[in-house]
Structures are given as C-alpha cells and as structure tokens.
Scaffold this motif. Structure first.
Motif, PDB file in Angstrom:
ATOM      1  N   ILE A 200      55.910  14.492  25.481  1.00 20.58           N
ATOM      2  CA  ILE A 200      55.561  15.380  26.550  1.00 20.58           C
ATOM      3  C   ILE A 200      55.896  16.916  26.237  1.00 20.58           C
ATOM      4  O   ILE A 200      56.417  17.561  25.149  1.00 20.58           O
ATOM      5  N   ILE A 201      54.797  17.710  26.750  1.00 18.77           N
ATOM      6  CA  ILE A 201      54.826  19.243  26.791  1.00 18.77           C
ATOM      7  C   ILE A 201      54.815  19.836  27.801  1.00 18.77           C
ATOM      8  O   ILE A 201      54.603  19.500  28.803  1.00 18.77           O
ATOM      9  N   THR A 202      56.091  20.906  27.627  1.00 20.56           N
ATOM     10  CA  THR A 202      56.390  21.712  28.980  1.00 20.56           C
ATOM     11  C   THR A 202      55.921  23.111  28.545  1.00 20.56           C
ATOM     12  O   THR A 202      56.453  23.901  27.634  1.00 20.56           O
TER      13      THR A 202
ATOM     14  N   ASN B 278      55.219  20.896  34.002  1.00 21.23           N
ATOM     15  CA  ASN B 278      55.450  22.083  34.084  1.00 21.23           C
ATOM     16  C   ASN B 278      56.941  22.708  34.280  1.00 21.23           C
ATOM     17  O   ASN B 278      57.679  21.803  34.387  1.00 21.23           O
TER      18      ASN B 278
ATOM     19  N   ASP C 288      44.144  21.393  35.310  1.00 22.27           N
ATOM     20  CA  ASP C 288      44.302  20.118  35.187  1.00 22.27           C
ATOM     21  C   ASP C 288      43.107  19.438  35.811  1.00 22.27           C
ATOM     22  O   ASP C 288      42.656  18.027  35.289  1.00 22.27           O
TER      23      ASP C 288
ATOM     24  N   VAL D 149      49.784  24.448  26.828  1.00 21.44           N
ATOM     25  CA  VAL D 149      49.650  23.216  26.763  1.00 21.44           C
ATOM     26  C   VAL D 149      48.884  22.726  25.506  1.00 21.44           C
ATOM     27  O   VAL D 149      49.355  21.563  24.732  1.00 21.44           O
TER      28      VAL D 149
ATOM     29  N   GLY E  37      51.323  22.565  22.440  1.00 15.18           N
ATOM     30  CA  GLY E  37      51.970  21.596  22.533  1.00 15.18           C
ATOM     31  C   GLY E  37      51.280  20.150  21.939  1.00 15.18           C
ATOM     32  O   GLY E  37      51.748  19.742  21.222  1.00 15.18           O
ATOM     33  N   ILE E  38      50.117  20.100  22.558  1.00 11.15           N
ATOM     34  CA  ILE E  38      49.361  19.046  22.117  1.00 11.15           C
ATOM     35  C   ILE E  38      49.012  18.969  20.694  1.00 11.15           C
ATOM     36  O   ILE E  38      49.171  18.121  19.888  1.00 11.15           O
TER      37      ILE E  38
ATOM     38  N   TRP F 243      52.230  16.374  30.194  1.00 13.80           N
ATOM     39  CA  TRP F 243      52.609  17.480  30.406  1.00 13.80           C
ATOM     40  C   TRP F 243      53.276  17.880  31.668  1.00 13.80           C
ATOM     41  O   TRP F 243      52.816  17.164  32.612  1.00 13.80           O
TER      42      TRP F 243
ATOM     43  N   TYR G 293      59.550  15.584  22.455  1.00 11.75           N
ATOM     44  CA  TYR G 293      59.647  16.656  23.646  1.00 11.75           C
ATOM     45  C   TYR G 293      59.532  17.977  23.196  1.00 11.75           C
ATOM     46  O   TYR G 293      60.273  18.358  22.228  1.00 11.75           O
TER      47      TYR G 293
END
Length: 302
Positions: free
Chosen positions: A6-8, A86, A172, A70, A73-74, A84, A34
């Motif tokens: 999970i990416i924030t 927000n 998105d 994002v 993070g990926i 992801w 995370y």
C-alpha cells in the motif's frame, strides 16, 4: 501468502493523515507492507509520522506531484498486489483481507475494485461513489472505479508501466483506461472497501477548468473523442466560472449552455451529435417556459 503493498502519497495533509494511517495499520492482513511518500510537508505531518515509526516506511523527499509520489512508492515496494490510498482517504476494517482473498481465488484477475463511501472532513458519510459491474465501454462515459477501492497486480506495472506523472487530476482514471484498452481483467467486488474524502481542499473541487482540459486530453487519447456527457459537464464548469448572475433570464442561461457545448463538441470531436443538439434545445425550451411564466399574463377583454 500473497504480499500486498500500500502506497500513500502525502503533502500537507497532517489533519487527515493519522486517520489514513490507522485505517491501514489496523487491518487484519499479515502480508502487508506500507510506505508513505511525503513531499517534505511543512505542517504537522512529521509529528504524525513519528508516532508510527517502525510500523510504516517513510520516504521524505520532494516529488513531481501525486503520480510521481505513487510511482516512487511502487518502485520501492515488492508486493504482488498494489493499492494506493491518498492521505485523506481511509480503508474500511477488513478491506485488505477481503480483496486479497478475492485475488487468491481468482488468479486470472488483474484488477479488483469495490464500493466506497464519500465522507466529509469529520468522517461523516455524505454519499456513495457511483460504482457498477465492469463494462469497459461505460468506463469511457463515467469513471465508476473509486480510486482508494481499487487494487491491481504488480504485473500490470510490468506490462503497462507506471502512472502518467504529467497528469494532476486524472492520473487514476487514465490508468484504468490504459489497462482496459490493454485487455486487463477487471473484477467488481460489491463490498464497501474504502472511504473517499470530499472537503474544501480536494483537488477535484479546486481544479476548475484545468480538470476538464486534462480529462479531454485523456479521453481523446483512449476513446478518440469526448463523450457528450463529459461535454455537458465541462459546459457547466465554463458557465459557472462566468457566474450565474451574469445571465438575466433562464433563456440567456440556456442559450449560453447550448453555444458553449456545441463549440466544445466542434473543438474536441469535429462535429455535434444529434443527442447533444436535442439535449440543449430541451434546456432552451425549458428556459423559454420559465421566462414566460415570470411575465404577467394579459387576460382577454370580454
């Protein structure tokens, strides 16, 4: 067990961030990593993140915007499934186990999406995001996937690439259209997985006409045209920016809607569809009726 990443992406969302983090770290899925990509926020984000040290990986560095964050993070995670979230949105309890169970039972599915609440700044539910069963043709007409309620396999990144970092509002939606055109298999799980927050600082509420310009570019890229429904939405934004008080009667307002929508249709599509003509003429007819009702009626003399 399938690993989930999970990416924030975060920037100056300290007032919401802890609620977002808790909705992730309190999930019951053990195979979770995370990461929060914070663009050097200047509010109280740092103090929030410090409270979760050891439970969350944090990357603090400037970025080129939400999509770039994002993507970072990926690239820094290795889970087979990616989501992801927000920094002002939240997951429902048990959402991650539900999603991962679906992926385990359906190894051929590339993308799983579910339902989502719309919540305000105080976490009150104010509506539901419109979602429907998968139909790639309808996706062009309406973005019925709510981003925080969408999860996809890493093989999608390997096949279709990362998010388009040049986009600010439709990153998105563009990605779902890209995957759909490439033949990715989407599956709808009719379960509420997330809450999407709507507040005064939300990008989609402050973007104005910039959103519609970007949306038109994306739609022409994947559909080759801008659907009539989107043209009318853009027309409303154009007319709204001019101020409703600018129009002295319902007829003037309706006429402006017709002119702007036809001009946009010619600009984007090179033609005006019969449906758009009928729709705007109905609006004009309604305006004529309202204007007539405002005027005193002369009674015939006997």
């Amino acid at each position: 067990m399938i690993r989930l990443s999970i990416i924030t992406p975060s920037f100056n969302q300290g007032r919401f961030l802890e609620r977002t983090i808790r909705s992730v770290v309190e999930q019951d899925y053990p195979g979770l990593e995370y990461i929060i990509c914070d663009a050097c926020s200047s509010d109280d984000t740092a103090s929030v993140l410090n409270r979760y040290e050891g439970r969350v990986r944090v990357v603090r560095e400037t970025d080129g915007g939400q999509a770039d964050a994002v993507n970072k993070g990926i690239q820094r995670t290795n889970g087979e499934v990616i989501g992801w979230l927000n920094s002002d949105d939240t997951y429902m309890p048990g959402a991650l186990s539900t999603v991962m169970g679906y992926f385990v039972r359906h190894p051929d599915v590339d993308v799983v999406y579910g339902d989502a609440h719309l919540i305000d700044a105080e976490d009150r539910v104010v509506g539901r995001y419109y979602t429907q069963s998968w139909d790639p043709r309808q996706l062009v007409e309406r973005p019925f996937l709510c981003q925080p309620a969408v999860f996809f396999r890493r093989r999608m990144i390997q096949k279709f690439g990362l998010l388009d970092a040049d986009l600010n509002y439709t990153l998105d939606y563009e990605y779902w259209l890209r995957l759909a055109r490439g033949g990715a298999r989407f599956a709808y799980a009719p379960v509420t997985l997330a809450s999407s927050r709507v507040h005064d600082d939300t990008k989609t509420l402050t973007g104005g006409l910039r959103i519609h310009h970007e949306l038109s570019v994306v739609l022409k890229r994947y559909a080759g045209y801008v659907p009539d429904g989107w043209l009318l939405t853009q027309t409303q934004a154009v007319v709204r920016e001019r101020g409703v008080e600018h129009f002295k009667s319902p007829v003037a307002f309706a006429l402006q809607v017709a002119v702007v929508s036809w001009r946009l249709s010619l600009q984007h599509n090179g033609s005006i569809s019969p449906w758009l003509v009928r729709s705007t003429l109905r609006t004009l007819g309604s305006g004529l009726v309202k204007t007539a009702l405002r005027r005193p009626v002369a009674l015939p003399l006997s």
